[in-house]
Write a protein that holds these residues in place. Structure first.
Motif, PDB file in Angstrom:
ATOM      1  N   GLU A 143       0.542  -4.823   7.792  1.00  0.00           N
ATOM      2  CA  GLU A 143       1.068  -4.912   6.417  1.00  0.00           C
ATOM      3  C   GLU A 143       1.953  -6.155   6.254  1.00  0.00           C
ATOM      4  OE1 GLU A 143      -0.861  -1.666   5.203  1.00  0.00           O
ATOM      5  OE2 GLU A 143       0.631  -2.561   3.875  1.00  0.00           O
ATOM      6  N   GLU A 164      10.183  -2.276   1.875  1.00  0.00           N
ATOM      7  CA  GLU A 164       9.236  -2.147   0.741  1.00  0.00           C
ATOM      8  C   GLU A 164       8.466  -0.836   0.823  1.00  0.00           C
ATOM      9  OE1 GLU A 164       8.216  -6.953   0.195  1.00  0.00           O
ATOM     10  OE2 GLU A 164       6.859  -5.613   1.316  1.00  0.00           O
ATOM     11  N   GLN A 165       8.101  -0.446   2.038  1.00  0.00           N
ATOM     12  CA  GLN A 165       7.231   0.737   2.196  1.00  0.00           C
ATOM     13  C   GLN A 165       7.991   1.965   2.679  1.00  0.00           C
ATOM     14  OE1 GLN A 165       3.817  -0.386   4.566  1.00  0.00           O
ATOM     15  NE2 GLN A 165       3.228  -2.046   3.190  1.00  0.00           N
ATOM     16  N   TRP A 167       9.588   2.727   5.454  1.00  0.00           N
ATOM     17  CA  TRP A 167       9.260   3.243   6.771  1.00  0.00           C
ATOM     18  C   TRP A 167      10.395   4.117   7.298  1.00  0.00           C
ATOM     19  CZ3 TRP A 167       7.467  -1.692   9.938  1.00  0.00           C
ATOM     20  CH2 TRP A 167       6.279  -2.197   9.356  1.00  0.00           C
TER      21      TRP A 167
END
Ligand SMILES: O=c1ccn([C@@H]2O[C@H](COP(=O)(O)OP(=O)(O)O)[C@@H](O)[C@H]2O)c(=O)[nH]1
Ligand SMILES: O=C(O)[C@@H](COP(=O)(O)O)O[C@H]1O[C@H](CO)[C@@H](O)[C@H](O)[C@H]1O
Length: 221
Positions: A143, A164-165, A167
């Motif tokens: 990613e 952003e994701q 995690w």
């Protein structure tokens, strides 16, 4: 899930054998890849002597590129990154790093030195989000589309995608582990300038990607 180890190494002849030896002794890696990032010392020869996959880049491309090339050339669904300059690495450190990804559903574990050496302990207390000792799923690394360009900002590039994701990240204490610092490797003057260059690359990535200190440091709480 199988585990691959990527060791980016630029002139790490003094420590690379020790890191590889413990990695092999851990018996957890499907494959170990050393990426020599244009080393001009015996890093490549010593890695080959250890009978691990060794990629010898013709020149220095920067840490991020070495990491990305390693990820693209290692078997494993989970990737462990270990620096090639570690001192006193133990099998237990590797197990501590990997366990949260396998047993706690953590997306990325970040290993932090503790009680290893004053300078490196302090540096990692100050900037834990820079640690090079990590374990994470290969699909997550994919990613990250600017790892190679990030150079020493590679850890910040992973941090950016992690934020952003969203995690799930876990800090892992790696007791009595340390690494050779730039001044050990290059002498006081050259080492100091190499350090400035490193922090400049980190800062440049930080600014270009509009990261905030609060978000980055909160991630490593
Ligand atoms: O251009 C570079 C700089 C560093 N490294 C490797 O990345 C790891 C972390 O490097 P560190 O932050 O300790 O910087 P260094 O002190 O090696 O310059 C070590 O295994 C280095 O050999 C690399 O592959 N390419
Ligand atoms: O700990 C740090 O401050 C720096 C530099 O370490 P040294 O000052 O050379 O011991 O090293 C960390 O940050 C680098 C840049 O992100 C990473 O490449 C290292 O793996 C990490 O230990």
């Amino acid at each position: 899930m199988k585990i691959g180890l990527v060791i980016p190494a630029y002139n790490e002849e003094k420590t690379i054998k020790g890191v590889i030896h413990i990695a092999k002794k851990s018996n957890i890696f499907e494959e170990i890849v050393v990426v020599s990032d244009g080393s001009t010392d015996n890093t490549v020869e010593y890695a080959l002597e250890c009978e691990v996959k060794t990629i010898a880049l013709p020149r220095n491309y920067g840490k991020g590129a070495a990491m990305e090339i390693g990820v693209n050339n290692v078997k494993g669904d989970v990737i462990v990154f270990l620096d090639g300059d570690l001192i006193n690495l133990q099998v237990d450190h590797i197990k501590r790093l990997v366990e949260p990804v396998f047993k706690e559903g953590v997306d990325m574990s970040c290993g932090l030195f503790d009680n290893g050496r004053g300078h490196t302990d302090f540096a990692q207390r100050l900037t834990p989000y820079l640690t090079g000792q990590r374990a994470l799923k290969k699909e997550l690394i994919k990613e990250c589309d600017d790892l190679s360009d990030a150079k020493f900002g590679a850890e910040m590039a992973l941090t950016k995608v992690a934020l952003e994701q969203d995690w799930k990240i876990k800090k892992v204490i790696l007791p009595e582990l340390s690494h050779r610092i730039k001044e050990d490797k290059m002498g006081l003057i050259k080492g100091f300038y190499a350090r400035i260059k490193m922090y400049w690359q980190v800062f440049r990535y930080f600014k270009r990607n509009k990261l905030s200190y609060s978000s980055v440091s909160s991630m490593m709480k």
